[in-house]
Design a protein around this motif. Sequence first.
Motif, short mmCIF file in Angstrom:
data_model
loop_
_atom_site.label_atom_id
_atom_site.label_comp_id
_atom_site.label_asym_id
_atom_site.label_seq_id
_atom_site.Cartn_x
_atom_site.Cartn_y
_atom_site.Cartn_z
N SER A 51 -18.21 -7.30 -16.39
CA SER A 51 -19.41 -7.46 -17.21
C SER A 51 -19.74 -6.15 -17.91
CB SER A 51 -20.59 -7.90 -16.34
OG SER A 51 -21.76 -7.93 -17.11
N VAL A 52 -19.88 -6.23 -19.22
CA VAL A 52 -20.24 -5.05 -20.00
C VAL A 52 -21.62 -4.55 -19.59
CG1 VAL A 52 -20.73 -4.24 -22.36
CG2 VAL A 52 -18.85 -5.81 -21.95
N LEU A 55 -22.16 -1.64 -16.97
CA LEU A 55 -21.71 -0.27 -17.20
C LEU A 55 -22.89 0.69 -17.11
CD1 LEU A 55 -19.35 -0.80 -20.27
CD2 LEU A 55 -18.68 -0.40 -17.90
N GLY A 67 -24.49 0.02 -20.56
CA GLY A 67 -23.89 -1.31 -20.65
C GLY A 67 -24.90 -2.35 -21.11
N GLN A 71 -24.58 -4.55 -24.40
CA GLN A 71 -24.73 -6.01 -24.33
C GLN A 71 -25.74 -6.49 -25.37
OE1 GLN A 71 -23.07 -8.18 -22.12
NE2 GLN A 71 -23.94 -9.73 -23.46
#
Length: 129
Positions: A51-52, A55, A67, A71
């Motif tokens: 999942s971005v 991050l 992240g 997103q």
Amino acid sequence: MWQDFKKFALKGNVLDLAIAVVIGTAFGQIVTSLVEDLIMPAVGILLGGYSVEDLSYPIGSAELRYGAFLQSVLDFFIIAFSIFMAIRLFSKLKRKDDAPAEEEAPVLDKKEELLVEIRDLLSKEKTGQ
């Protein structure tokens, strides 16, 4: 005062704006669902379950969650592209509706047909054909 408000509220522009806001809100929910429920899970699958949004970069006791920002940027581009495609589709449909229908040649009666033939013959004589 009531009459003035009624005139204002029932103007075409105000009603069009109100309808646009309602439709825009509903469309926004559809696009948000598209992004959150279909596109991002597919992206997660393509990234191997990564999942971005998760991050982050630890700095001392704080954590920069870049992240979540990435997103949000990705969501924005997907939503903007979806809206662009919808507007493009609507404008193509509108252009087809606005296109003038081909006009049929007027039906000439016998007198008019003879006059057209005489005109054509006279123009041929003038040009020397």
